[in-house]
Design an enzyme around this catalytic site. Structure first.
Site, PDB file in Angstrom:
ATOM      1  N   SER A   1       0.833  -1.142   0.132  1.00  0.00           N
ATOM      2  CA  SER A   1      -0.059   0.259   0.076  1.00  0.00           C
ATOM      3  C   SER A   1       0.815   1.006   0.051  1.00  0.00           C
ATOM      4  O   SER A   1       0.589   2.429  -0.681  1.00  0.00           O
ATOM      5  CB  SER A   1      -0.849   0.194   0.996  1.00  0.00           C
ATOM      6  OG  SER A   1      -0.189   0.138   2.460  1.00  0.00           O
TER       7      SER A   1
ATOM      8  N   GLY B   1      -7.065  -3.627   7.304  1.00  0.00           N
ATOM      9  CA  GLY B   1      -6.915  -4.034   6.010  1.00  0.00           C
ATOM     10  C   GLY B   1      -5.493  -4.774   5.868  1.00  0.00           C
ATOM     11  O   GLY B   1      -5.100  -5.195   4.826  1.00  0.00           O
TER      12      GLY B   1
ATOM     13  N   THR C   1      -5.109   5.165   2.854  1.00  0.00           N
ATOM     14  CA  THR C   1      -5.145   4.413   4.247  1.00  0.00           C
ATOM     15  C   THR C   1      -5.275   2.730   3.953  1.00  0.00           C
ATOM     16  O   THR C   1      -5.145   2.412   2.936  1.00  0.00           O
ATOM     17  CB  THR C   1      -6.569   4.786   4.693  1.00  0.00           C
ATOM     18  OG1 THR C   1      -7.662   4.136   4.140  1.00  0.00           O
ATOM     19  CG2 THR C   1      -6.858   6.213   4.697  1.00  0.00           C
ATOM     20  N   CYS C   2      -5.068   2.217   5.131  1.00  0.00           N
ATOM     21  CA  CYS C   2      -5.256   0.709   5.116  1.00  0.00           C
ATOM     22  C   CYS C   2      -6.488   0.392   5.672  1.00  0.00           C
ATOM     23  O   CYS C   2      -6.567  -0.750   6.384  1.00  0.00           O
ATOM     24  CB  CYS C   2      -4.156  -0.061   5.825  1.00  0.00           C
ATOM     25  SG  CYS C   2      -2.397   0.365   5.012  1.00  0.00           S
ATOM     26  N   SER C   3      -7.634   1.291   5.653  1.00  0.00           N
ATOM     27  CA  SER C   3      -8.829   0.759   6.441  1.00  0.00           C
ATOM     28  C   SER C   3      -9.656   0.156   5.268  1.00  0.00           C
ATOM     29  O   SER C   3      -9.850   0.199   4.053  1.00  0.00           O
ATOM     30  CB  SER C   3      -9.308   2.081   6.936  1.00  0.00           C
ATOM     31  OG  SER C   3     -10.754   1.858   7.410  1.00  0.00           O
TER      32      SER C   3
END
Length: 714
Positions: A283, A385, A443-445
């Site tokens: 990411s 995530g 983001t990693c959401s």
């Protein structure tokens, strides 16, 4: 897990026995390998005292709190955040790992303590309960065998006390564990975990490893050659993996993907020891590649959060052929700044400037950032995530509470609302920088509240003001090798899976002003960022300032080592030439129409019975007044067309001729009479705007009329 540890130990034993491979390694790499093998053996026989203390502090802050009526094991006060001190990266990693394992098996460990009557104990206060649980997990993981004590570390009294206490009850503890396994019908304690947690761990363990190439130290071709020498085979995709294989990432041209089973072996390679290959979540690579594609040759970029030094280094490596500077916000302490400079210098980065202020504390008109055109915003997020939460927390300096959220499978509404509010404030603050042209938000959401909704609210706010162009969403641009369908959408999303971590990416760019002129240099920089020039290096800014425009075009088109740039500029020149020709033709057509309209206008003024040309007096040939006026008008139009050939607005024009005196009709008859005293010179064949000979206008000689009444209108 016990099985994975035994595999790692056998792997390191093979490395120890393979003396021929060790003899070829560098001294630094050899020391690193020996240290890792030593740490693995320590893990098999237990940890250092400091690891248990740090793991207990972490577990104290993330353990699951139960309702008051169900509390049987008390953990003391955890309102104050503990101070953690780690000797090295290994001790930091295993401390978080040990705390996370204690969290996953908290219910089981508490049940073992209560069933064996080991807890409660008057001699152990509630403040040490976390240490008791952490050390119990490690004891059962070692099959209730005694820990090997190492003399090189100072003993910690609390650790030694808890260790002696648990070891004295090892038989009761083992029996309690056996009863729990029978109760849950589990072959091992892993099967006691909920199915969702077990699937998540299986996915994390099988997740491919993403590695980016540090082009400050090595080229892509050299990496391919070194990997081939070490027995690695390049394949097309992740589906073709077969142990010693790797493939290129489909989005980022400098990212390699390896099977997860090769992690330990990869970290022992000299390519990793020398910081030529760097392991990081994909990411972050997607974010820096998206930001780099938006930069021109001399544009600066703002990194809103320190995050991982690997992200900063990757951004620096992608701008190796430009004069861009990278401003990193939020480096608070001088010790942190010195540590960060040391890490980045070791990786070869030179174009980085550290700012101690937080991003939201920096004004949009800060003179240091007036050349910044892109902001890379990687705000703190829930992170559900990510595939490997421990690595994510350590690399991104994240909150250890992520471990509890991952274990529970969700984030509390209060925490999610707080994160979304902070993300929105930071994104809106980024939009206030008037000089900035684009913002990369990542983001990693997996929650829309942190992703799409934040971006949409920021765009609706109109915080950038009315004096600048508004922001709009544009699709991210990666390398030309990308074949992902997601890249055609405004929001780039990757769902968590067995082959990738989750990721959300959005790019906000200002709408281009129609009057904005884009230089050839910027066009080439953007083309190179998109991979269209295949790594062709542009000339430096200083060299271009010294050369004239004509010399620069001649050098570029005449250079044998830059054929693609020459072809690109030739295409642009042809386009401009065609535009000029089109404008010239348009002006000529308008002028021809004006001449025709003039002829028509003159024709309408003719009488019904015109006088023959032979009846007009002959005069010497010379340029008439109308001819001079027509040529002057032609020159004026030509100058205006050349000056504004790109934006000329063509309008029809009427040519007004000198007044023509119509013949006087006598009251005695309709036959006109010509006076020899008053006459106008005849038309001498003036040339029109298009070069044609215009027909002569009517020039009539009239005799002044004698009024029969001084005021005939009365």
């Amino acid at each position: 897990m016990p099985g994975s540890k035994s595999n790692l130990v056998s792997l390191h034993e093979d490395v120890i026995n393979d003396t021929s491979d060790l003899s070829e390694m560098k001294i630094s790499d050899e020391k690193g390998s020996v240290e890792k093998r030593t740490m693995t053996l320590i893990e098999k026989n237990g940890y250092h005292d400091s690891v248990y203390i740090n793991a207990a502090k972490i577990f104290q802050g993330i353990h699951t709190e139960k309702r008051k009526d169900r509390i049987l094991v008390r953990y003391g006060d955890d309102s104050v955040s503990p101070m953690l001190t780690f000797k090295n990266e290994y001790s930091q990693h295993v401390s978080y790992k040990l705390a996370f394992n204690a969290l996953k098996y908290q219910d089981l460990l508490e049940e073992i303590l209560l069933d064996s009557c080991v807890y409660p104990c008057q001699s152990i206060p509630d403040e040490l309960t976390s240490l008791l649980v952490v050390m119990l997990y490690d004891l059962q993981d070692r099959k209730f065998q005694a820990r090997e004590i190492f003399d090189e570390e100072e003993p910690v009294a609390e650790v030694r006390k808890i260790e002696r206490y648990l070891y004295s009850f090892r038989t009761k503890l083992a029996a309690a564990l056996a009863r729990c396994r029978i109760k849950h019908d589990a072959l091992s304690i892993e099967y006691i975990l909920p199915e969702t947690i077990r699937k998540q761990e299986q996915r994390a363990s099988a997740l491919p490893l993403c590695v980016w190439i540090n082009t400050f130290k090595i080229s892509l071709q050299d990496v391919f050659r070194d990997l081939k020498k070490k027995g690695f085979t390049r394949v097309e995709s992740v589906s073709d993996f077969d142990h010693y294989t790797y493939c290129m990432d489909q989005h980022c041209h400098d990212v390699l993907v390896f099977p997860s089973s090769l992690k330990e072996e990869l970290l022992n390679l000299d390519l990793f020891a020398d910081c030529k290959l760097l392991l990081q979540d994909k990411s972050r690579s997607l974010a820096v590649h998206s930001a780099q594609a938006l930069l021109n040759t001399d544009d600066d970029i703002i990194v809103a959060h320190v995050g991982s030094h690997l992200t900063i280094a990757h951004m620096s490596a992608l701008t190796i052929h430009s004069t861009s500077r990278i401003f990193v916000c939020g480096v608070k302490s001088s010790a942190k700044a010195a540590e960060l400079r040391n890490l980045l210098s070791h990786m070869g980065c030179k174009n980085i400037q550290l700012l101690h202020e937080d991003f939201t504390e920096i004004g949009p008109t800060d003179p240091r950032l007036q050349n910044a055109k892109v902001i890379l915003l990687l705000p703190p997020c829930s992170g559900l995530g990510v595939g490997n939460p421990i690595d994510f927390i350590l690399n991104e300096h994240g909150d250890a509470g992520l471990l509890r959220d991952l274990f529970q499978g969700s984030v509390s509404e209060d925490k999610l609302s707080s994160l979304a509010e902070r993300q929105l404030n930071e994104l809106m603050h980024a939009m206030k920088f008037n000089k900035v042209q684009a913002i990369v938000y990542c983001t990693c959401s997996v929650y829309p509240e942190e992703n799409e909704l934040v971006v949409e609210k920021a765009l609706e706010s109109g915080v950038e003001g009315n004096k600048v162009q508004p922001y709009r969403l544009i699709p991210p641009v990666f390398s030309t090798s990308s074949n992902s369908k997601a890249s055609t959408e405004f929001f780039f999303k990757i769902e968590p899976s067995e082959i990738s971590s989750g990721c959300f990416l959005a790019i906000l760019a200002k709408e281009k002003d129609s009057s904005e002129n884009v230089s050839v240099k910027d066009i080439l920089a953007r083309a190179a960022a998109k991979g269209l020039l295949d790594g062709i290096v542009e000339k430096s800014k200083e060299e271009e300032k010294k050369q004239k425009v004509t010399q620069r075009r001649h050098n570029i088109t005449g250079s044998g080592r830059e054929p693609k740039i020459a072809e690109f500029l030739h295409h642009q020149t042809l386009s401009n030439t065609k535009a000029e020709v089109s404008v010239s033709k348009a002006v000529s057509n308008i002028q021809q129409k004006n001449v025709n309209r003039t002829n028509s206008y003159v024709q309408l003024k003719k009488p019904i019975n015109p006088i023959a040309d032979t009846a007009l007096p002959k005069v010497p040939k010379h340029t008439s007044h109308l001819s001079s006026m027509g040529k002057a008008y032609e020159r004026q139009l030509a100058r205006k067309a050349r000056a504004e050939h790109k934006r000329v607005v063509l309008k029809p024009v009427e040519i007004v001729l000198p007044p023509v005196i119509t013949p006087y009709v006598s009251s005695q008859g309709n036959k006109p009479r010509i006076s020899t005293r008053h006459c106008l010179h005849g038309w001498t064949g003036a040339k029109g705007l298009s070069g044609r000979i215009l027909p002569p206008p009517l020039s009539k000689v009239v005799k002044p009329a004698v009024l029969g009444h001084p005021q005939p209108w009365l």
